[in-house]
Write an enzyme that holds these catalytic residues in place. Structure first.
Site, PDB file in Angstrom:
ATOM      1  N   HIS A  34       0.827  -1.202   0.000  1.00 13.58           N
ATOM      2  CA  HIS A  34       0.000   0.000   0.000  1.00 13.58           C
ATOM      3  C   HIS A  34       0.868   1.261   0.000  1.00 13.58           C
ATOM      4  O   HIS A  34       0.522   2.258  -0.645  1.00 13.58           O
ATOM      5  CB  HIS A  34      -0.912   0.019   1.230  1.00 13.58           C
ATOM      6  CG  HIS A  34      -1.935  -1.071   1.248  1.00 13.58           C
ATOM      7  ND1 HIS A  34      -1.832  -2.161   2.083  1.00 13.58           N
ATOM      8  CD2 HIS A  34      -3.071  -1.246   0.527  1.00 13.58           C
ATOM      9  CE1 HIS A  34      -2.881  -2.952   1.885  1.00 13.58           C
ATOM     10  NE2 HIS A  34      -3.636  -2.433   0.960  1.00 13.58           N
ATOM     11  N   GLN A  58     -18.245  -7.104  -1.235  1.00 14.42           N
ATOM     12  CA  GLN A  58     -17.352  -7.972  -2.005  1.00 14.42           C
ATOM     13  C   GLN A  58     -16.922  -9.216  -1.253  1.00 14.42           C
ATOM     14  O   GLN A  58     -16.057  -9.955  -1.714  1.00 14.42           O
ATOM     15  CB  GLN A  58     -16.146  -7.182  -2.507  1.00 14.42           C
ATOM     16  CG  GLN A  58     -15.207  -6.656  -1.459  1.00 14.42           C
ATOM     17  CD  GLN A  58     -14.222  -5.647  -2.046  1.00 14.42           C
ATOM     18  OE1 GLN A  58     -14.592  -4.525  -2.391  1.00 14.42           O
ATOM     19  NE2 GLN A  58     -12.968  -6.039  -2.168  1.00 14.42           N
ATOM     20  N   GLN A 145      -1.155  -4.335  -9.089  1.00 15.17           N
ATOM     21  CA  GLN A 145      -1.182  -5.408 -10.083  1.00 15.17           C
ATOM     22  C   GLN A 145      -1.424  -6.768  -9.428  1.00 15.17           C
ATOM     23  O   GLN A 145      -1.855  -7.706 -10.101  1.00 15.17           O
ATOM     24  CB  GLN A 145       0.145  -5.412 -10.859  1.00 15.17           C
ATOM     25  CG  GLN A 145       0.316  -6.549 -11.845  1.00 15.17           C
ATOM     26  CD  GLN A 145      -0.695  -6.524 -12.978  1.00 15.17           C
ATOM     27  OE1 GLN A 145      -1.044  -5.451 -13.468  1.00 15.17           O
ATOM     28  NE2 GLN A 145      -1.138  -7.701 -13.415  1.00 15.17           N
ATOM     29  N   VAL A 173       4.292  -5.826  -4.929  1.00 16.49           N
ATOM     30  CA  VAL A 173       5.417  -5.750  -3.986  1.00 16.49           C
ATOM     31  C   VAL A 173       5.502  -7.086  -3.253  1.00 16.49           C
ATOM     32  O   VAL A 173       4.490  -7.631  -2.812  1.00 16.49           O
ATOM     33  CB  VAL A 173       5.230  -4.598  -2.986  1.00 16.49           C
ATOM     34  CG1 VAL A 173       6.367  -4.566  -1.968  1.00 16.49           C
ATOM     35  CG2 VAL A 173       5.141  -3.267  -3.731  1.00 16.49           C
ATOM     36  N   ARG A 184      -3.742 -10.447   4.219  1.00 15.22           N
ATOM     37  CA  ARG A 184      -4.090 -11.768   4.742  1.00 15.22           C
ATOM     38  C   ARG A 184      -2.867 -12.596   5.125  1.00 15.22           C
ATOM     39  O   ARG A 184      -3.013 -13.649   5.752  1.00 15.22           O
ATOM     40  CB  ARG A 184      -4.932 -12.528   3.723  1.00 15.22           C
ATOM     41  CG  ARG A 184      -6.341 -11.946   3.525  1.00 15.22           C
ATOM     42  CD  ARG A 184      -7.158 -12.764   2.534  1.00 15.22           C
ATOM     43  NE  ARG A 184      -8.566 -12.360   2.536  1.00 15.22           N
ATOM     44  CZ  ARG A 184      -9.093 -11.470   1.701  1.00 15.22           C
ATOM     45  NH1 ARG A 184      -8.315 -10.874   0.814  1.00 15.22           N
ATOM     46  NH2 ARG A 184     -10.382 -11.166   1.760  1.00 15.22           N
TER      47      ARG A 184
END
Length: 276
Positions: A34, A58, A145, A173, A184
């Site tokens: 992030h 979601q 990505q 990353v 997670r």
């Protein structure tokens, strides 16, 4: 200037400065991945807004919404350190009125690959992203990505609905051992983390090949060797724009995508390949 925390539309309007705005949508539990998104945004706009919202739409009924990590105070510190001007952190009742009826439908692309494993996930994701675009009014929005199908779906939505936002994809990353950074990952035990490294090893094995059949076979061999501790959900070699499986004759870019469960934790990863 100190970081502004906006909780609603009124706060956002007051916080908006002059010049261009870049949005970094997140669900919190911010990590180095992030941080890289915020840095990318920082280089592209006069003001950076980071949204922190764990979006209930979601998550499926058997997914980890209730235990998804929530580390708001630590997240604010990350945003301060990276130079964001505003954090938008709305409550669920402010994002979704109780009589809500209209949402975004993700279409056929939202029902394949990741969408096949998580029905309704992309509808919920696109709905919250479009709401964030309408609330924040950014010029640019930055996404990772690592969530390659999410990135492709957002680009599709922006094109199909004429949303005036530039979508920027930032590279995945990774930890030094190759594991893609994810909120997670903190669920993994030490032993499970070692098993989870099979995902990135599989992607590297596939990337060493050049033909679709050999790419899939090389990656699957690594994943099969990690079973049963690693439970494979899918392995797919897809077109980066449509997420349809590529034919053997495919040339150009392709995404090798994988999802698997290690213990109680579901992980995804991908690699962008160039086929000649």
């Amino acid at each position: 200037m100190d970081l502004i925390v906006a909780r609603n539309r009124t706060d956002l309007i007051k916080a908006r400065g002059a010049g261009t705005v870049a949005l970094v949508p997140t669900m919190g539990a911010l990590h180095e991945g992030h941080r890289s998104l915020i840095r990318t945004a920082r280089a592209r706009a006069d003001q950076v807004v980071v949204s922190i919202f764990v979006n209930p739409l979601q998550f499926g009924p058997n997914e980890d919404f209730s235990r998804y990590p929530r580390t708001f105070d630590a997240d604010l510190e990350v945003c301060r350190e990276e130079g964001a001007e505003v954090v938008f952190a709305p409550a669920a009742q402010d994002m979704y009125p109780p009589d809500r009826q209209v949402s975004v439908h993700s279409g056929e692309m939202g029902r394949i690959v990741e969408g096949a494993s998580r029905p309704g996930h992309f509808d919920g994701m696109l709905t919250v992203v479009l709401k964030l675009f309408n609330l924040v009014r950014p010029d640019v929005a930055v996404f990772g990505q690592k969530d390659a199908q999410q990135l492709a779906m957002i680009r599709r939505m922006v094109a199909d609905l004429d949303v005036p936002v530039e979508i920027v994809g930032a590279p995945t990353v990774r930890e030094p051992d190759g594991l893609a950074l994810s909120s997670r990952n903190r669920y993994l035990s030490a032993g499970e983390r070692q098993v989870a490294l099979a995902l990135s090893r599989a992607l590297r094995a596939g990337a060493a090949e050049r033909e679709p059949a050999k790419i899939r076979a090389a990656a699957r061999e690594v994943l099969d060797a990690a079973a049963p501790a690693l439970e494979l959900d899918y392995l797919a070699l897809v077109d980066p724009a449509t997420f349809g499986e590529v034919p053997e004759s495919h040339t150009g870019e392709a995404v090798l995508a994988v999802a698997a469960r290690v213990g109680a934790t579901r992980l995804i990863d991908n690699a962008v390949l160039t086929l000649h």
